[in-house]
Every structure is written in C-alpha cells, then in structure tokens.
Design a protein around this motif. Structure first.
Motif, PDB file in Angstrom:
ATOM      1  N   ALA A   1       1.065  -0.817  -0.074  1.00  0.00           N
ATOM      2  CA  ALA A   1      -0.401  -0.512  -0.108  1.00  0.00           C
ATOM      3  C   ALA A   1       1.310   1.298  -0.126  1.00  0.00           C
ATOM      4  O   ALA A   1       0.444   2.582  -0.638  1.00  0.00           O
ATOM      5  N   ASP A   2       1.685   1.430   1.208  1.00  0.00           N
ATOM      6  CA  ASP A   2       2.911   2.382   0.964  1.00  0.00           C
ATOM      7  C   ASP A   2       3.343   2.595  -0.289  1.00  0.00           C
ATOM      8  O   ASP A   2       3.520   4.027  -0.690  1.00  0.00           O
ATOM      9  N   GLN A   3       3.752   1.678  -1.306  1.00  0.00           N
ATOM     10  CA  GLN A   3       4.307   2.384  -2.746  1.00  0.00           C
ATOM     11  C   GLN A   3       3.450   2.576  -3.492  1.00  0.00           C
ATOM     12  O   GLN A   3       3.286   3.262  -4.288  1.00  0.00           O
ATOM     13  N   ARG A   4       2.049   1.772  -3.739  1.00  0.00           N
ATOM     14  CA  ARG A   4       0.601   2.154  -4.531  1.00  0.00           C
ATOM     15  C   ARG A   4       0.769   4.187  -4.245  1.00  0.00           C
ATOM     16  O   ARG A   4       0.305   5.053  -4.708  1.00  0.00           O
ATOM     17  N   GLN A   5       0.340   4.139  -2.854  1.00  0.00           N
ATOM     18  CA  GLN A   5       0.651   5.537  -2.270  1.00  0.00           C
ATOM     19  C   GLN A   5       1.230   6.590  -2.458  1.00  0.00           C
ATOM     20  O   GLN A   5       1.237   8.050  -3.355  1.00  0.00           O
ATOM     21  N   ALA A   6       2.484   5.697  -2.991  1.00  0.00           N
ATOM     22  CA  ALA A   6       3.888   7.223  -3.353  1.00  0.00           C
ATOM     23  C   ALA A   6       3.493   7.401  -4.630  1.00  0.00           C
ATOM     24  O   ALA A   6       4.062   8.188  -5.428  1.00  0.00           O
ATOM     25  N   ARG A   7       3.356   6.019  -5.349  1.00  0.00           N
ATOM     26  CA  ARG A   7       3.172   6.203  -7.402  1.00  0.00           C
ATOM     27  C   ARG A   7       2.028   7.028  -7.066  1.00  0.00           C
ATOM     28  O   ARG A   7       2.491   8.289  -8.576  1.00  0.00           O
ATOM     29  N   ALA A   8       0.510   7.179  -6.320  1.00  0.00           N
ATOM     30  CA  ALA A   8      -0.295   8.231  -6.842  1.00  0.00           C
ATOM     31  C   ALA A   8       0.768   9.448  -6.867  1.00  0.00           C
ATOM     32  O   ALA A   8       0.486  10.362  -7.392  1.00  0.00           O
ATOM     33  N   GLY A   9       1.388   9.520  -6.068  1.00  0.00           N
ATOM     34  CA  GLY A   9       1.100  10.936  -5.697  1.00  0.00           C
ATOM     35  C   GLY A   9       2.373  12.016  -6.673  1.00  0.00           C
ATOM     36  O   GLY A   9       2.104  13.031  -6.866  1.00  0.00           O
TER      37      GLY A   9
END
Length: 366
Positions: free
Chosen positions: A317-325
């Motif tokens: 989930a933290d990877q996905r959040q960083a990607r979106a930002g």
C-alpha cells in the motif's frame, strides 16, 4: 508529437508537418509555419533554431516527449536555461505541476507561457489507445522466447552513453549542452558501473532460474552491442528491439530497472517494479520516486523480491500511495487526454489576440 498533430488536425483543422530535428533552418523557410513545436532546448543548436523561428515571427512551443527530470535545474534545462533561450519559448507544455513551477521559479518564465497538460506518450496506457497493444501470445511470440508461457522479467536499461566513444560524448555535452566536465564524467562513470551491476544480476538470475524469461529492452538512445553477447549465454534471455515500450511493460510480470521513466509507466499499468540500487545514483532522485518501487541492494534481495511477486505478492500500500502522489505532481493526469490538451493549447496560441492576420502577414514578409 504525432498524436498531438492528429488532434490538431482533427479538432482544430490545423495542418502539421512532422519532421526530425535536422535541417530545421531550411524547413522553416520551406514550409513557413505559424509555429515550431520542439521537444526541448537542451542542445545549443535547438536554441538557435528557436531564435531563428522567433525572428521570423513564428511561435515556439516546447512539448517534451522524454526525459523525466526530478530537480528544478533539470526542468529548466528543457526550456533552454543553459543557452539563455527560455525567452524564445512562447508556450511550454509541461508534463506536471512540478516542471511548470521549476520554470516559473525566479522568473525564468512568466505563468502565461507555461501550461500543464500531462504527457501524450502516456495516453497509450489508457483507453482508447491501450487496445492497440497486441495480445500477450502475439507479442511474446515475436520475441523468440522458447517458452512464452513462462513468467517474463523485463530489464529496461537506462545507460545510453557508456558504450559510445567517450571523448565524443564528453565533447558533445560540454560544448553543445553546457555540461561541466565533472558532470558528464560522473554520468558516464555511473552508467558504466550500472551496466556491469545490472548485466551481472540479470545473467546470474537467468542461469539460476531457467524457468523465467528475461527480456532486455535497450534504451532507445543506446547501442545494443554490449547486450548481444548476453543473449548467447542463456537461452531464456532475449533482446527486445526497437519497438514501443508500452507493449513490453503491458505484458511483463516484473520490471527491473534503475531510476528510469519506464518505472513510472509500469506504475500506470499496476506492475511490480524492482529498483536495483547497487551503487549511489549519479543524478537527482526524489524520495517519493524511490518509494514507488521495490528497492533492492543485492542479488539475494532482487531474487527474493522477483520470486515473491511472481508467486502473487501484492504491491504494498505504501508503494501505491507514493506512486499516486508522484504521478499527480509530475504527470498531471493519466487519462488518455494529454495529447488533446496539448493540441488545444497550441491551437489557442495561434488564435487572436496573440496571433492574428497581421501577425501572419508579418511572418510571411519576414
């Protein structure tokens, strides 16, 4: 650029003339365009072409198509800061808010001349263009893989100059791109080191896992010469020749790379991305960019990560959040509409009051 040209014709009735960057001076006199659209002003000769176009009353647009930069200096170089050519740009069509803010910083360009549209290259990862990608069977069959049903690990290289004539590259970048000797030397040394690190990693993995396929997608500006011998050392290693990266990314199971724009393209397709950081980066990399991929620093870590993703491990989930930002800040929107937004902006530049019949007559006289 071809996609933007398509929208200019279809949406606005604007005629376009596609061309490469050579002989622009002659082509400007031959075609007498109302606007010159360029990918960047990093080289001195491109800055001079833009100055000529402006002197003839033509509009100059910078529409980047490649090169993810993660610092203000790199973004400013795109519009010609090293050649004092930012004032030749009538319109900078930025990928995202970050690059736009970089060129507005310290008054390099006023805000009316910089617009955020996204990147037309990424339109192909959304409808309606994503349907142009062939099926997995068709795509992998053309690569010559002996077992196309096996998992596919894609290695995208990002070392375009290390194998070229070192003296020529140093001369080119110091004299034509405004790099210091220290900057270009550090880049070439870093590329050489990265090639050896990654090629050793891929070949060791290929020999250890004959049930995995490895496809080497060489950077478009890079010679394939150093990679051809690798394919002779293992039957499950093949070269992906000059074809759009989107097909390779769409059908790979895991992407292996280092600080490459292709990593963010893989994010758009929700792919596991391995960032093989075996040595320090030789150019600026933001923390949120690194956080969007799975960082590994050794062979064992890379092997374990790839095996875990192939076994079905979800992207954290933290990877996905960083990607979106990161995508929101640097690429605006991945919605298949970037080329249309760019075309609308160029068409608006060629309408009154900024460009009218009198301006066009003046251009013809010039």
């Amino acid at each position: 650029h071809a996609l933007v040209a398509h929208h200019l014709q279809r949406r606005h009735g604007v005629e376009t003339v596609p061309t490469n960057g050579y002989g622009i001076e002659r082509k400007l006199l031959l075609h007498r365009p109302d606007a010159l659209v360029m990918d960047h002003h990093c080289w001195n000769f491109k800055a001079e072409q833009a100055r000529l176009a402006r002197s003839l009353g033509m509009k100059v647009v910078v529409l980047p198509t490649e090169g993810l930069v993660q610092d203000y200096e790199g973004a400013r170089v795109v519009v010609g800061s090293k050649h004092h050519a930012a004032d030749t740009v009538d319109l900078f069509l930025s990928w995202g808010a970050y690059q736009r803010q970089a060129v507005l910083h310290e008054g390099l360009m006023d805000e009316t001349r910089a617009d955020v549209v996204g990147c037309s290259r990424f339109d192909f990862y959304r409808e309606p263009y994503i349907r142009l990608i062939p099926s997995r069977g068709e795509f992998l069959g053309k690569l010559g893989l002996k077992n196309p049903d096996a998992p596919m690990i894609l290695w995208c290289t990002n070392t375009p100059y290390f194998a070229r004539d070192r003296k020529k590259i140093i001369t080119r970048y110091t004299q034509r791109a405004g790099y210091s000797l220290e900057q270009i030397t550090a880049l070439l040394d870093g590329e050489q080191r990265q090639f050896h690190e990654h090629s050793n990693l891929v070949m060791d993995l290929a020999r250890r896992h004959p049930d995995w396929n490895f496809v080497i997608k060489v950077h478009p500006a890079e010679w394939i010469n150093p990679y051809v011998p690798l394919t002779r050392q293992a039957s499950n290693v093949v070269l992906g020749y000059d074809a759009p990266i989107r097909g390779f990314l769409h059908h790979c199971d895991v992407l292996l790379q280092r600080n490459c724009t292709t990593s963010t393209e893989a994010w758009m397709l929700d792919k596991p991305v391995i960032d093989a950081e075996f040595s320090p980066s030789y150019y600026p990399v933001r923390a949120e960019f690194r956080a969007g991929s799975h960082l590994v620093r050794s062979f064992d870590e890379a092997e374990q990560a790839i095996a875990a993703y192939l076994a079905g491990m979800a992207i954290p989930a933290d990877q996905r959040q960083a990607r979106a930002g990161f995508i929101a800040e640097f690429y605006h929107q991945i919605d298949g509409r970037s080329a249309a937004r760019a075309a609308d902006a160029v068409a608006a530049l060629l309408r009154p009051p900024g460009y009218d019949d009198a301006a066009q007559r003046s251009k013809e006289q010039a």
